[in-house]
Design a protein around this motif. Structure first.
Motif, PDB file in Angstrom:
ATOM      1  N   ILE A  67     -11.479  -5.219 -41.361  1.00  0.00           N
ATOM      2  CA  ILE A  67     -12.020  -4.263 -42.340  1.00  0.00           C
ATOM      3  C   ILE A  67     -12.548  -3.089 -41.517  1.00  0.00           C
ATOM      4  O   ILE A  67     -13.563  -3.217 -40.838  1.00  0.00           O
ATOM      5  CB  ILE A  67     -13.189  -4.892 -43.126  1.00  0.00           C
ATOM      6  CG1 ILE A  67     -12.848  -6.323 -43.576  1.00  0.00           C
ATOM      7  CG2 ILE A  67     -13.573  -4.037 -44.315  1.00  0.00           C
ATOM      8  CD1 ILE A  67     -14.061  -7.098 -44.066  1.00  0.00           C
ATOM      9  N   VAL A  68     -11.859  -1.951 -41.584  1.00  0.00           N
ATOM     10  CA  VAL A  68     -12.057  -0.968 -40.517  1.00  0.00           C
ATOM     11  C   VAL A  68     -12.740   0.318 -40.985  1.00  0.00           C
ATOM     12  O   VAL A  68     -12.321   0.960 -41.962  1.00  0.00           O
ATOM     13  CB  VAL A  68     -10.697  -0.621 -39.871  1.00  0.00           C
ATOM     14  CG1 VAL A  68     -10.913   0.225 -38.616  1.00  0.00           C
ATOM     15  CG2 VAL A  68      -9.925  -1.900 -39.523  1.00  0.00           C
ATOM     16  N   GLY A  69     -13.767   0.699 -40.234  1.00  0.00           N
ATOM     17  CA  GLY A  69     -14.442   1.983 -40.448  1.00  0.00           C
ATOM     18  C   GLY A  69     -14.355   2.827 -39.186  1.00  0.00           C
ATOM     19  O   GLY A  69     -14.348   2.299 -38.076  1.00  0.00           O
ATOM     20  N   GLY A  70     -14.310   4.148 -39.346  1.00  0.00           N
ATOM     21  CA  GLY A  70     -14.230   5.040 -38.187  1.00  0.00           C
ATOM     22  C   GLY A  70     -13.128   6.061 -38.409  1.00  0.00           C
ATOM     23  O   GLY A  70     -12.656   6.234 -39.535  1.00  0.00           O
ATOM     24  N   LYS A  71     -12.734   6.736 -37.326  1.00  0.00           N
ATOM     25  CA  LYS A  71     -11.700   7.779 -37.458  1.00  0.00           C
ATOM     26  C   LYS A  71     -10.351   7.157 -37.807  1.00  0.00           C
ATOM     27  O   LYS A  71      -9.910   6.204 -37.169  1.00  0.00           O
ATOM     28  CB  LYS A  71     -11.582   8.549 -36.155  1.00  0.00           C
ATOM     29  CG  LYS A  71     -12.788   9.414 -35.869  1.00  0.00           C
ATOM     30  CD  LYS A  71     -12.412  10.560 -34.962  1.00  0.00           C
ATOM     31  CE  LYS A  71     -13.492  11.624 -35.049  1.00  0.00           C
ATOM     32  NZ  LYS A  71     -13.830  12.187 -33.785  1.00  0.00           N
ATOM     33  N   GLU A  72      -9.666   7.773 -38.785  1.00  0.00           N
ATOM     34  CA  GLU A  72      -8.428   7.152 -39.267  1.00  0.00           C
ATOM     35  C   GLU A  72      -7.323   7.157 -38.203  1.00  0.00           C
ATOM     36  O   GLU A  72      -6.548   6.196 -38.116  1.00  0.00           O
ATOM     37  CB  GLU A  72      -7.941   7.854 -40.555  1.00  0.00           C
ATOM     38  CG  GLU A  72      -6.860   7.061 -41.235  1.00  0.00           C
ATOM     39  CD  GLU A  72      -6.596   7.479 -42.674  1.00  0.00           C
ATOM     40  OE1 GLU A  72      -7.226   8.449 -43.144  1.00  0.00           O
ATOM     41  OE2 GLU A  72      -5.752   6.825 -43.315  1.00  0.00           O
ATOM     42  N   ASP A  73      -7.267   8.216 -37.375  1.00  0.00           N
ATOM     43  CA  ASP A  73      -6.205   8.199 -36.351  1.00  0.00           C
ATOM     44  C   ASP A  73      -6.460   7.100 -35.323  1.00  0.00           C
ATOM     45  O   ASP A  73      -5.515   6.503 -34.794  1.00  0.00           O
ATOM     46  CB  ASP A  73      -6.010   9.584 -35.709  1.00  0.00           C
ATOM     47  CG  ASP A  73      -7.306  10.172 -35.168  1.00  0.00           C
ATOM     48  OD1 ASP A  73      -8.385   9.614 -35.450  1.00  0.00           O
ATOM     49  OD2 ASP A  73      -7.227  11.176 -34.445  1.00  0.00           O
ATOM     50  N   ALA A  74      -7.725   6.780 -35.076  1.00  0.00           N
ATOM     51  CA  ALA A  74      -8.039   5.675 -34.155  1.00  0.00           C
ATOM     52  C   ALA A  74      -7.638   4.342 -34.786  1.00  0.00           C
ATOM     53  O   ALA A  74      -7.169   3.429 -34.098  1.00  0.00           O
ATOM     54  CB  ALA A  74      -9.523   5.677 -33.817  1.00  0.00           C
TER      55      ALA A  74
ATOM     56  N   SER B   8     -17.200   5.812 -40.072  1.00  0.00           N
ATOM     57  CA  SER B   8     -17.945   4.842 -39.267  1.00  0.00           C
ATOM     58  C   SER B   8     -19.023   4.139 -40.100  1.00  0.00           C
ATOM     59  O   SER B   8     -19.771   4.788 -40.824  1.00  0.00           O
ATOM     60  CB  SER B   8     -18.593   5.583 -38.094  1.00  0.00           C
ATOM     61  OG  SER B   8     -19.381   4.702 -37.357  1.00  0.00           O
ATOM     62  N   GLY B   9     -19.106   2.837 -39.996  1.00  0.00           N
ATOM     63  CA  GLY B   9     -20.087   2.037 -40.736  1.00  0.00           C
ATOM     64  C   GLY B   9     -19.537   1.461 -42.021  1.00  0.00           C
ATOM     65  O   GLY B   9     -20.101   0.501 -42.566  1.00  0.00           O
ATOM     66  N   SER B  10     -18.430   2.031 -42.513  1.00  0.00           N
ATOM     67  CA  SER B  10     -17.933   1.555 -43.820  1.00  0.00           C
ATOM     68  C   SER B  10     -17.286   0.175 -43.713  1.00  0.00           C
ATOM     69  O   SER B  10     -17.332  -0.613 -44.665  1.00  0.00           O
ATOM     70  CB  SER B  10     -16.964   2.565 -44.446  1.00  0.00           C
ATOM     71  OG  SER B  10     -15.836   2.740 -43.626  1.00  0.00           O
TER      72      SER B  10
END
Ligand SMILES: NC(=O)c1ccc[n+]([C@@H]2O[C@H](COP(=O)([O-])OP(=O)(O)OC[C@H]3O[C@@H](n4cnc5c(N)ncnc54)[C@H](OP(=O)(O)O)[C@@H]3O)[C@@H](O)[C@H]2O)c1
Length: 297
Positions: free
Chosen positions: A136-143, A164-166
């Motif tokens: 379940i991923v938060g942060g920059k979408e390209d990363a 980030s944090g989501s």
């Protein structure tokens, strides 16, 4: 790609093994020595400090117990990854921690030219072993896209949530529901047991209807056999419920189910179930209802 993996516990060790299986080159760190033995035996590079492991890593993956552990391993200025991480490296933290810590660490890494993703997981020890976790991923979408091959090596699915944090926020929402689902199983079973009825048949019945949930499926064998070998400890569940409670408080939303289940896990942990699987919540119900059972066999 050179990966540094920190935290070889119940989840981290099989995740690291799946990265090796996928052909990645690994350096590992664990606070205590026992979990390192298998990796040392395979000739995998082991480092004494996270800072040492981060020096030449293109990606850093952490799977640690809690906020304190992640603050130390990633964020300690002397021994943590932040001291020596290369600009351009990618940090993926899969621990379940507070969204505010995910955000503050991400900001600190950004200053060093490093992107950090919060990427906690659903699934437990069996899914970590089989490589079927969901990230379940938060942060920059390209990363996130850059990290997709790594998620594929350790899991079946990765869902990009937002900034980030989501990822950490959604993971806490997920665990509130997991704990309440466990409470639902324990409550139904309490009535069945105290009435002297067959618990196995009860599981067969609920598995086919609207009362079914993930805990009915994943905890059935542990609960029926009263063998609470931990896939996910009650202690870690209580940690997540505490984090969720802080979040709910900060958002100013009443979550009465969360308050109740937090209290129940607190009771469970204070009465001997702390290191047992989170499904040992049933023992708390048995103590409350005077139906304590002993393990079979
Ligand atoms: N187990 C599950 O089903 C599950 C599912 C989804 C998410 N999670 C989350 O994933 C994370 C890991 O869970 P787990 O079940 O693998 O936990 P675990 O078996 O208790 O492993 C925790 C890891 O964190 C390390 N650690 C703890 N405190 C530390 C500190 N202060 N400094 C450095 N390292 C420290 C431990 O090192 P030592 O070996 O030295 O103790 C160990 O490597 C947790 O955030 C948990 O909530 C777990």
């Amino acid at each position: 790609m050179r990966i540094f993996f920190a935290g070889l516990g119940t989840m981290g060790a099989p995740m690291a093994k799946n990265l090796l299986k996928a052909g990645y080159s690994l350096t590992v760190y664990n606070r205590s020595a026992k979990a390192l033995r298998w990796f040392q035996d395979q000739g995998i590079r082991v480092v004494e400090t996270p800072a040492k492991g981060a020096e030449d890593a293109d990606a850093i993956i952490t799977m640690l117990a809690d906020d304190d552990a992640v603050s130390q391993v990633l964020g300690d200025e002397e021994t943590g990854c932040i001291r020596s991480v290369k600009a351009g490296a990618l940090v993926i933290d899969s621990s379940t921690i507070s969204p505010s810590l995910s955000r503050s660490l991400s900001t600190r890494f950004m200053v060093k030219g490093v992107v950090m993703l919060d990427a906690p997981v659903t699934g437990s020890a069996p899914q970590a072993q089989d490589g079927t976790l969901t990230f379940i991923v938060g942060g920059k979408e390209d990363a996130y896209h850059q990290a997709e091959p790594l998620f594929r090596a350790m899991g079946r699915r990765a869902v990009y949530i937002g900034p980030s944090g989501s990822g950490s926020t959604v993971k806490l929402a997920n665990n509130i529901m997991g704990a309440i689902n466990m409470m639902a199983v324990a409550e139904g079973l309490s009535i069945v047991q105290k009435s002297g009825l067959d618990a196995e048949k009860f599981f067969d019945v609920i598995a086919g209807g609207g009362a079914n949930n993930g805990m009915v499926i994943s905890k059935r064998e542990k609960v029926l056999n009263r063998r609470y070998t931990p896939d996910f400890t009650a202690r870690l569940m209580l940690k997540d419920l505490r984090l969720a409670s802080h979040l709910a408080w900060n958002l100013d939303i009443p979550l009465p189910g969360l308050a109740l289940i937090s209290n129940l896990y607190q009771i469970a942990c204070h009465t001997g179930a702390s290191e047992s699987d989170m499904s040992a919540l049933l023992e708390t119900y048995e103590k409350l209802s005077g139906t304590t059972q002993t393990p079979e066999g």
